[in-house]
Structure formats: C-alpha cells, structure tokens
Design a protein around this motif. Structure first.
Motif, mmCIF file in Angstrom:
data_model
loop_
_atom_site.group_PDB
_atom_site.id
_atom_site.type_symbol
_atom_site.label_atom_id
_atom_site.label_comp_id
_atom_site.label_asym_id
_atom_site.label_seq_id
_atom_site.Cartn_x
_atom_site.Cartn_y
_atom_site.Cartn_z
ATOM 1 N N ALA A 208 -0.047 37.142 4.931
ATOM 2 C CA ALA A 208 -0.310 37.593 3.556
ATOM 3 C C ALA A 208 -0.235 39.108 3.457
ATOM 4 O O ALA A 208 0.196 39.660 2.438
ATOM 5 C CB ALA A 208 -1.673 37.096 3.099
ATOM 6 N N ASN A 210 -2.587 41.390 3.266
ATOM 7 C CA ASN A 210 -3.533 42.106 2.413
ATOM 8 C C ASN A 210 -4.300 43.195 3.154
ATOM 9 O O ASN A 210 -4.604 44.252 2.585
ATOM 10 C CB ASN A 210 -4.526 41.118 1.794
ATOM 11 C CG ASN A 210 -3.844 40.114 0.888
ATOM 12 O OD1 ASN A 210 -2.796 40.406 0.321
ATOM 13 N ND2 ASN A 210 -4.422 38.930 0.758
ATOM 14 N N ALA A 236 6.469 34.307 3.719
ATOM 15 C CA ALA A 236 5.300 35.172 3.882
ATOM 16 C C ALA A 236 5.458 36.476 3.109
ATOM 17 O O ALA A 236 6.458 37.179 3.272
ATOM 18 C CB ALA A 236 5.081 35.470 5.361
ATOM 19 N N PRO A 237 4.482 36.856 2.282
ATOM 20 C CA PRO A 237 4.585 38.100 1.510
ATOM 21 C C PRO A 237 4.779 39.341 2.360
ATOM 22 O O PRO A 237 5.434 40.293 1.929
ATOM 23 C CB PRO A 237 3.245 38.143 0.762
ATOM 24 C CG PRO A 237 2.832 36.712 0.652
ATOM 25 C CD PRO A 237 3.286 36.072 1.922
#
Length: 324
Positions: A208, A210, A236-237
């Motif tokens: 992710a 983040n 996947a980001p």
C-alpha cells in the motif's frame, strides 16, 4: 547458492576489517585508515576465539577515533550458531554517545564458511535503530530468532534484511514500521524450510505504501512465493512511485511474470530485476518486447536461468537463490 564473500562496500565506503587479536596484528592509529574513510568490519572467530566481540570492539575504540566512524559492519560474533548478537547490540547501544557520526550499520556480515545464513542466530535488533536516530542505512543477515517489532525511525533511508527464511512476525513488524524517509527496502523472504512462513497478506502495508511515502527501490526477493508476490504487485499502489522493482532470486515462473505484465503499467520503472528465475524463453521474449521499448533496464540474466528438478514420481522441485 550461499553467501561466500563478505561485504566489499557498505554505506558508500570500502569495507576494511579491523585486525584481529593475533600477536603483532594490532596497528597504531597512524597505520590504520582514517576513521571516516572506510566501513569498519569488526568480527571474531566463532569458536576458540582469543577475545569476545565486546573485547574486540574495545580494542577498536582505543585504536580508532570512533567519534568519526560513519559506517560499521558487525561480522562474526562468538558462537553465532547458538547465540544471538545480544552482547554485540548491548555494546553498541552502550557506545551510542561515542559514535555520533555513525550513519550505516550492518549486523551479521557472516559468510558460509563461518555460518550458513539459515543457521545465523539473531535476536531483537530494533534497539540499534532506537539508539541511533541519525542512522541512514541498516542491514541484518540471518533469520533464526530474528525479532523486528514495528519501530519508528525518521531518518532511515535504506533497510536490508537478508534471510534464508523470514518469520511472518518479522515481515509484519517491518511492514508496520513508520519509516517516512525510507527510499530503499530489500527483504530476502526465503523458504518455509528455514522459517519463512509469511504470505502476501503480511506484505500488505508495504504494497500500500502509506508508511513509505519516499520509497523508490523495492526488493521482495529470494522467496518461494515469488509468483504470489508478483501477482500482488500487479495492483499494488506502491509500484506507481517506484524507480526500481526487484523480484529476483526466488521461484519466479511464467505465472508471476504474466501477472506483472497484465497488471498496472511498468514503463515508468528504471529497472526490473528478475535474475534467478524459472521463466520460459517465450516469457523472456515477451518481457523484452514489452519493457525494452520503454527503456526499462531488465535483468533476466540468461546465464542464471534455473531448470526444474524432478523426482522419479514427477514431483517438481524449485529453489530460491539463497536458502541454507
């Protein structure tokens, strides 16, 4: 494959082994490199050593201006087959105020002739990150008893964890860590035979992205679940902001490569490393046709292509690059 050579460079500096305790081996400060010019490797014999690792470090601190040391490599410690580096970590944590310039630290530069990677006993390593908040590069080798709970670190830019089998709890700890400055993450996930029991769900926070807003180089490699990892990476980001993606050294087949190619675009990458794989020639050609026009540097290393091993009953065996 095993690890046969010690680190030659670390933290941007040439590695230099501090002399052992043999008679006549000690050198004066004038005979040693400048304290800030090399990555100092400090290690002892595993068995029948003439000194303990803390004693070797004490000699080092007398011979070298440790206030100027920028890169430190921990080699072999006493009885690494059976004992973790607790004394090493305690010694370094106690010396933190004497090492204000330290920016790069590697724990466990141990090669096969000293101790196979899967047999290196590790321990709780995050006290080193707590003790050195200015550290930029941190590396660890060995997964047995490795403990890496989630930790915040504001300045760490590069994290390397090399194992023949990385416990899922370690993967989850790294994935939950707050590392806002990290640009380079390199995880050798290994095999279940040597304790690598993680799955792609454990990697979810990394995928992710983040907690890793500055990540540019992601290596999730040396894994027996390489296909599953590539399938997860396809959506996947974190991939969209990467410059380098490394899925090498593992059991990568056409299924994993196809998932990557049919997922999100990879044309923005500078490099895609897939060396040590189980790809067919047709898939290799397809990868080149798609990525080379986009000027993605593709490492398929045809000299490193692997072939399946089969038993008489037809069971197929495939292996990661570095296991035992």
């Amino acid at each position: 494959m095993t690890i046969g050579d010690h680190l030659q460079r670390f933290g941007g500096k040439r590695a230099f082994t501090f002399p052992d305790a043999e008679p006549g081996a000690s050198k004066s400060r004038d005979e040693l490199p400048a304290a800030d010019s090399v990555a100092w490797r400090i290690g002892v014999e595993s068995y029948d050593a003439k000194e303990t690792w803390p004693e070797c470090f004490a000699r080092f601190a007398e011979a070298v201006d440790v206030t100027q040391v920028r890169a430190l490599i921990v080699g072999m410690w006493n009885d690494a087959y059976d004992n973790g580096p607790d004394e090493v970590i305690e010694t370094l944590v106690a010396a933190k105020d004497r090492l204000p310039a330290l920016r790069a630290l590697f724990l466990g530069d141990i090669v096969m002739e000293e101790c196979e990677i899967s047999w290196i006993t590790q321990g709780l390593v995050t006290p080193l990150l707590d003790a050195f908040p200015a550290l930029k590069v941190f590396g660890v080798r060995g997964g047995q008893n490795l403990d890496f709970p989630a930790v915040p670190h504001e300045r760490l830019k590069k994290l390397i964890v090399q194992t023949g089998g990385m416990p899922a709890e370690v993967v989850r700890g790294i994935a939950a860590s707050e590392l806002p400055a990290l640009t380079h993450l390199d995880l050798w996930l290994g095999t279940s035979e040597y304790g690598g029991d993680s799955d792609v769900n454990d990697l979810a926070p990394i995928l992710a992205g983040n907690r890793l807003p500055n990540l540019k180089h992601l290596a999730l490699r040396n894994s027996e679940i390489q296909d599953e990892i590539c399938t997860a990476l396809a959506a996947a980001p974190v991939v969209a902001r990467l410059e380098v993606l490394d899925v090498s050294m593992g059991v990568l087949t056409d299924d994993g490569a196809a998932a990557l190619l049919t997922g999100q675009p990879l044309s923005h990458l500078k490099s895609l490393d897939m060396h040590h794989n189980y790809l067919t020639d047709a898939m290799r050609d397809r990868l080149r046709e798609v990525l080379e026009p986009a000027e993605v540097r593709l490492d398929l290393d045809p000299d490193d292509a692997e072939e399946d091993d089969s038993d008489e009953d037809g069971t197929v065996w495939r292996f990661v690059s570095v296991g035992e």
